[in-house]
Scaffold this active site. Structure first.
Site, PDB file in Angstrom:
ATOM      1  N   ARG A 105      64.304  23.705   6.367  1.00  0.00           N
ATOM      2  CA  ARG A 105      65.334  24.056   5.758  1.00  0.00           C
ATOM      3  C   ARG A 105      66.846  23.579   7.109  1.00  0.00           C
ATOM      4  NH1 ARG A 105      62.778  28.724   4.545  1.00  0.00           N
ATOM      5  NH2 ARG A 105      63.347  29.594   6.841  1.00  0.00           N
ATOM      6  N   ASP A 143      47.285  26.525   4.592  1.00  0.00           N
ATOM      7  CA  ASP A 143      46.268  28.315   4.603  1.00  0.00           C
ATOM      8  C   ASP A 143      45.542  28.386   4.113  1.00  0.00           C
ATOM      9  OD1 ASP A 143      49.164  28.399   4.949  1.00  0.00           O
ATOM     10  OD2 ASP A 143      49.890  28.927   2.807  1.00  0.00           O
TER      11      ASP A 143
END
Length: 260
Positions: free
Chosen positions: A93, A110
């Site tokens: 970000r 993940d």
């Protein structure tokens, strides 16, 4: 290794309670981890590097400590590296690099991290834990977690919203399992009876994952039927509209034949 809503452009459809929890938890950890993320950026470290290191740390913590029954220290190591997912999202970000590649890498790793955690449990119960039933439950938790994630991804890939999260998603699976494993590890420090928390947690995750899988399959079936019905209705509407446009032309043609 974190929640879809927190990772580099991935989207999710959480329930209200989960949305509020994600909102406040994200805000807290963003404030805490932003300086560290900025430090890594200044050092030239990329978000992808943090993701890879975090996954490697989780795998090491799970497959080095758990098969030996060192649940407390394994959980400590895994928890430290799990926070790397919040760091890489924060870095992305700050850099303005929300990308499809980042989302893909996060989601893929993940699954690898989840497999290592439940695989570590399975190895313990297949060896020193000497419990074939709990070994099987651990394997079921591993496999069902992968399939639960796949059902949502596959449904979305064929154009369905899959507007359901389910009873036990990835966050719940990890929190329940890791918290129970960490406390169960205190048995080696002399805390009596606490080792039974992990078997209870694994059964909860197994049953919850099965319920979640059923919920998602039912949702995909319903949404698929609704989409096909809507497509059929639209096709019928187009055919009806085409016939209505053709009728005046045929009537005019018949009128001209009569006049002749």
């Amino acid at each position: 290794m974190g929640q879809p809503v927190a990772s580099r452009g991935r989207a999710a459809t959480p329930t209200l309670g989960k949305a509020m929890l994600n909102k406040y938890a994200r805000a807290f950890f963003t404030r805490v981890l932003t300086p560290f993320a900025a430090f890594l950026i200044r050092r030239g470290v990329s978000p992808d590097t943090v993701t890879l290191i975090g996954t490697a740390g989780v795998i090491a913590g799970a497959l080095v400590f758990y098969p030996r029954g060192e649940f407390f220290w394994g959980t400590v190591v895994i928890t430290l590296f799990v926070f790397s997912d919040l760091v890489d999202g924060n870095m992305a970000r700050q850099l303005g690099r929300s990308s499809r590649w980042g989302a893909f890498l996060d989601s893929t790793l993940d699954r690898v991290a989840d497999g290592a955690i439940f695989g570590g449990f399975a190895l313990w119960y297949a060896g020193g834990g000497d419990d074939n039933v709990l070994c099987a439950v651990s394997i079921f938790c591993l496999a069902s977690g992968q399939v639960v994630s796949y059902t949502k991804a596959r449904g979305e890939s064929i154009g369905l919203p899959v507007a359901v999260n389910g009873l036990v998603e990835r966050a719940e699976r990890l929190v329940i399992s890791l918290v129970a494993a960490g406390f169960a590890g205190l048995h080696k420090f002399g805390v009596p009876g606490i080792q039974y928390l992990l078997p209870v947690a694994l059964w909860i995750v197994a049953v919850g994952s099965l319920v979640t899988l059923i919920q998602r399959v039912v949702t995909v079936r319903r949404e698929s039927a609704e989409a096909e019905a809507a497509a059929a209705a639209q096709e019928q509407g187009l055919q009806k509209q085409g016939s209505q446009e053709q009728d005046p032309q045929e009537q005019g043609s018949q009128g001209r034949e009569t006049a002749k």
